[in-house]
Design a protein around this motif. Structure first.
Motif, PDB file in Angstrom:
ATOM      1  N   CYS A  83       0.850  -1.191   0.000  1.00  0.00           N
ATOM      2  CA  CYS A  83       0.000   0.000   0.000  1.00  0.00           C
ATOM      3  C   CYS A  83       0.885   1.241   0.000  1.00  0.00           C
ATOM      4  CB  CYS A  83      -0.907  -0.004   1.235  1.00  0.00           C
ATOM      5  SG  CYS A  83      -1.992   1.433   1.344  1.00  0.00           S
ATOM      6  N   GLU A  93      -6.123  -4.513  -2.802  1.00  0.00           N
ATOM      7  CA  GLU A  93      -6.334  -3.099  -2.537  1.00  0.00           C
ATOM      8  C   GLU A  93      -7.534  -2.564  -3.336  1.00  0.00           C
ATOM      9  OE1 GLU A  93      -1.660  -1.754  -1.884  1.00  0.00           O
ATOM     10  OE2 GLU A  93      -2.595  -1.553  -3.861  1.00  0.00           O
ATOM     11  N   ASP A  96      -4.821   2.856  -4.647  1.00  0.00           N
ATOM     12  CA  ASP A  96      -3.446   3.132  -4.212  1.00  0.00           C
ATOM     13  C   ASP A  96      -2.998   4.389  -4.939  1.00  0.00           C
ATOM     14  OD1 ASP A  96      -0.651   3.194  -3.656  1.00  0.00           O
ATOM     15  OD2 ASP A  96      -0.747   1.035  -3.236  1.00  0.00           O
ATOM     16  N   CYS A 110      -5.240   1.831   1.826  1.00  0.00           N
ATOM     17  CA  CYS A 110      -5.565   1.538   0.429  1.00  0.00           C
ATOM     18  C   CYS A 110      -6.983   1.024   0.244  1.00  0.00           C
ATOM     19  CB  CYS A 110      -4.542   0.563  -0.172  1.00  0.00           C
ATOM     20  SG  CYS A 110      -2.922   1.348  -0.437  1.00  0.00           S
TER      21      CYS A 110
END
Length: 362
Positions: A83, A93, A96, A110
């Motif tokens: 992240c 995620e 990001d 994230c």
């Protein structure tokens, strides 16, 4: 013998040198026939070590998955995905953005920012991490205000999400009540912001004759009905009544009714001789029959043995008898009865002895 040995050594050396020259390494191909590593760099004694992305973990690399995909667990730089690296790791995620700013739409973990994640993002007034619409921050991440349609507990009495002052909830998020100055449609006829019963608006109803309240400057009286002959006529003007019909004492004790027995009370203790009206639990007038002994809270109950006046304004003399052991009229009192329209008043002296009492009936 020594010469022959020397010649043999020279021949052996010459043959070794020739063989070595034939199998010498090619500067392009690498190490001899087995030097295919000159192209892949893996053969023994090969060239420069292979770069990141060849699928082989090398010193200085965190990983090497042999591809240039930036959305898996190993980046094209042979660094492990994490992240904050600026690349969205697919399946792990939600976003990001390559920074550690927590309120820019992508959190420091994230995750895509949402209302209720306990982080105030752009466009949000607040974010308390819950979906409770009764606290200071609503489930839409807006600061609770009067008119948002949610009742802020302990602060607002109501909230109907509008600014209409004619319904059950006012603009200040207070419940509409009589006297607030706003006419509640379908409930109130008027609302003059006071609780006076002598003006044009009484209990949030338009004042009318017969509502039981005297409208100042408009009505002379108002007894709650539109009947005549009871002191207040149908036009809320005073009837022509006898003076005694306008001023009298009231006898309204429940134990004065002929249906009561128990205590022993005597009317020699009346406040004084004068005009009295029977009302309430006592009844509306005196009985014209002898009540039984001990009725109406005394020993010898009193009753009227003469006719009542027949017409309004009429006053008659009558006798009250007290029923006891020696007869239904063992004692008596001279009284007067006045016809006041819808009621009677009685001129009563103190009883001659105890325990005698003037009884009431319905």
């Amino acid at each position: 013998m020594k010469i022959k040995s020397y010649a043999g050594m020279c021949l052996a050396f010459t043959l070794f040198a020739a063989c070595s020259f034939v199998n010498a390494p090619d500067p392009v191909k690498g190490a001899g026939e087995g030097g295919e590593g000159g192209e892949g760099g893996t053969g023994a004694g090969g060239g420069v070590p292979s770069p990141c992305g060849n699928g082989v973990y090398q010193t200085g690399e965190e990983c090497d998955d042999g591809n240039d995909v930036e959305t898996d667990g190993c980046l094209s730089t042979c660094k492990k995905a994490k992240c904050g690296d600026g690349f969205v790791w697919e399946g792990v995620e939600g976003c990001d953005d390559g920074n550690m700013v927590n309120d820019d739409g992508c959190t420091n973990t994230c995750k895509l920012s949402t209302c209720g994640d306990n982080t105030i993002q752009e466009g949000e007034d607040c974010d308390d991490g819950n979906q409770d619409d009764t606290d200071v921050c609503t489930s839409a991440c807006k600061t609770a205000t009067c008119g948002d349609g949610f009742v802020h507990a302990g602060i607002e009495a109501c909230d109907d999400g509008n600014t209409d002052d004619t319904d059950g909830c006012l603009q200040g998020c207070n419940v509409a009540t009589c006297g607030d100055g706003f006419v509640q449609v379908g409930v109130e006829e008027c609302d003059d912001m006071n609780l006076s019963n002598t003006d044009a608006c009484v209990a949030c109803k338009n004042a009318v004759c017969g509502d039981g309240h005297v409208r100042a400057g408009v009505e002379e009286c108002d007894d709650g009905n539109l009947l005549g002959g009871d002191g207040c006529g149908p036009g809320c003007t005073l009837d022509n009544l006898l003076p005694q019909c306008m001023s009298y004492g009231v006898l309204d004790e429940a134990d004065r009714n002929v249906n009561y027995s128990g205590s022993v009370v005597c009317d020699s203790n009346l406040i004084g001789e004068g005009w009295y009206r029977f009302m309430g639990a006592a009844g509306t007038q005196m009985p014209t029959f002898p009540p039984p002994h001990y009725a109406c809270g005394t020993d010898a109950p009193g009753w009227v043995q003469d006719p009542y006046p027949a017409a309004q304004g009429q006053v008659v003399n009558a006798t009250v008898c007290f029923n006891w052991i020696n007869g239904t009229c063992e004692w008596s009192s001279a009284i007067q009865i006045a016809h006041c329209g819808s009621y009677y008043v009685f001129y009563l002296p103190l009883t001659p002895v105890c325990s005698l009492r003037y009884c009431g009936t319905n």
